[in-house]
Design an enzyme around this catalytic site. Structure first.
Site, PDB file in Angstrom:
ATOM      1  CG  ASP A  67     -57.084 -20.687   6.065  1.00 24.87           C
ATOM      2  OD1 ASP A  67     -57.685 -19.807   5.995  1.00 24.87           O
ATOM      3  OD2 ASP A  67     -55.933 -20.884   6.232  1.00 24.87           O
ATOM      4  CG  ASN A 136     -45.817 -24.587  10.064  1.00 26.93           C
ATOM      5  OD1 ASN A 136     -46.193 -24.071   9.146  1.00 26.93           O
ATOM      6  ND2 ASN A 136     -46.570 -25.541  11.115  1.00 26.93           N
ATOM      7  CG  HIS A 138     -49.062 -23.282   7.834  1.00 26.98           C
ATOM      8  ND1 HIS A 138     -49.198 -23.174   9.306  1.00 26.98           N
ATOM      9  CD2 HIS A 138     -49.697 -22.129   7.386  1.00 26.98           C
ATOM     10  CE1 HIS A 138     -49.685 -21.888   9.256  1.00 26.98           C
ATOM     11  NE2 HIS A 138     -49.908 -21.199   8.413  1.00 26.98           N
ATOM     12  CD  GLU A 143     -50.087 -26.405  11.103  1.00 23.42           C
ATOM     13  OE1 GLU A 143     -49.203 -26.150  10.387  1.00 23.42           O
ATOM     14  OE2 GLU A 143     -50.597 -25.690  12.123  1.00 23.42           O
TER      15      GLU A 143
HETATM   16  C1  GLP Z   1     -52.373 -18.540   8.878  1.00 27.31           C
HETATM   17  C2  GLP Z   1     -53.139 -18.681   7.518  1.00 27.31           C
HETATM   18  C3  GLP Z   1     -52.282 -18.731   6.367  1.00 27.31           C
HETATM   19  C4  GLP Z   1     -51.388 -17.584   6.248  1.00 27.31           C
HETATM   20  C5  GLP Z   1     -50.392 -17.793   7.414  1.00 27.31           C
HETATM   21  C6  GLP Z   1     -49.181 -16.505   7.292  1.00 27.31           C
HETATM   22  O1  GLP Z   1     -51.987 -19.649   9.582  1.00 27.31           O
HETATM   23  N1  GLP Z   1     -53.972 -19.804   7.687  1.00 27.31           N
HETATM   24  O2  GLP Z   1     -53.077 -18.770   5.036  1.00 27.31           O
HETATM   25  O3  GLP Z   1     -50.652 -17.925   5.019  1.00 27.31           O
HETATM   26  O4  GLP Z   1     -51.145 -17.556   8.640  1.00 27.31           O
HETATM   27  O5  GLP Z   1     -49.706 -15.581   8.172  1.00 27.31           O
HETATM   28  P1  GLP Z   1     -48.925 -14.092   7.934  1.00 27.31           P
HETATM   29  O6  GLP Z   1     -49.287 -13.527   6.554  1.00 27.31           O
HETATM   30  O7  GLP Z   1     -49.733 -13.414   9.234  1.00 27.31           O
HETATM   31  O8  GLP Z   1     -47.581 -14.256   8.346  1.00 27.31           O
END
Ligand code: GLP
Length: 241
Positions: A67, A136, A138, A143
């Site tokens: 992404d 959440n 995702h 989402e």
């Molecule tokens: C972002 C990314 C996700 C990732 C998530 C969790 O929103 N788009 O791909 O898995 O954050 O991030 P973290 O590892 O910082 O909790």
């Protein structure tokens, strides 16, 4: 589904990096699906160490990132391209032209989503898709919704995601409201999925993702039906399993 229990964040990083290295050793021109976020930082640090020791060679590897924020240029320090360059790509011998991140600055976002989807196909699909988990539920930026979005698309980020990611920006209103993300089908077509989760704050959502009903309200729950899912979770994240 295989669950690998790690002691803590650092141990999760080591174990996950070993799985990725094994994939690269087994297939030197493999396609790695890569992710961003604090969880994967520890994995990338370990991959860099393994590369520096001469244990793994990334010269044949192709990569596709999950992404990217819409509206952030590549050199913006919060763009996911910048994250990948600084946390992994510029420390290993992957060829820049073999790395792919959606273009958040594309004039035609719809066309960019289609281009990205075609690119994954042209590469022959992803061999190993690395995933973190949003608070959440995702995955990528898919989402919670009333249906699973299938292909690469532009998404309106939820308030909770903007808040969670605001820690990386100076102010919350600087977090882009939209992102381009691979869809659930684009993610699920990977031959192997490696879901990495760390910390107490993710324990409840990890339990829902792995043991709750499969529903688009918890996007990560779809992973339960993937034929080759490996989860690496540390003690805190796996405490409710
Ligand atoms: C972002 C990314 C996700 C990732 C998530 C969790 O929103 N788009 O791909 O898995 O954050 O991030 P973290 O590892 O910082 O909790």
């Amino acid at each position: 589904m295989k669950i690998i229990y790690a002691k803590d964040y650092y141990d999760m990083g080591r174990k996950a990096a070993n799985i990725i290295s094994a994939q690269v050793i087994l297939k030197r021109d493999c396609v790695l699906g890569l992710a961003t976020g604090s969880t994967v930082e520890s994995i990338y640090k370990n991959l860099i160490i393994q590369y520096q020791k001469g244990d793994v060679d990334f010269s044949g590897v192709r990569s596709v990132n999950l992404d990217e924020y819409v509206g952030l240029p590549e050199d913006h320090d919060q763009s996911y391209r910048y994250f990948m360059e600084t946390n992994l790509f510029c420390h290993i011998n992957i060829r820049k032209e073999n790395t792919n991140v959606p273009d958040g600055m594309a004039a035609d976002v719809e066309a960019e989503c289609m281009r990205y989807e075609d690119l994954i196909k042209e590469l022959g699909g992803t061999d190993l898709q690395l995933l973190g988990l949003g608070h959440n539920g995702h995955v990528g930026f898919n989402e919670p919704d009333d249906k699973f979005p299938l292909l690469t698309h532009c998404v309106q980020l939820k308030e909770s995601t903007i808040k969670a990611n605001a820690r990386f920006f100076e102010r919350e209103d600087q977090v882009p409201g939209e992102a381009i993300t691979m869809g659930i089908k684009s993610i699920m077509q990977a031959k192997q999925i490696l879901l990495c989760v760390s910390g107490e704050a993710k324990a409840e959502i990890l339990k829902k993702v792995l043991t709750g009903p499969v529903t688009p309200a918890v996007p990560g729950s779809i992973l339960q039906i993937h034929p080759n899912l490996t989860v690496v979770a540390d003690e805190e994240a796996s405490s409710l399993l």
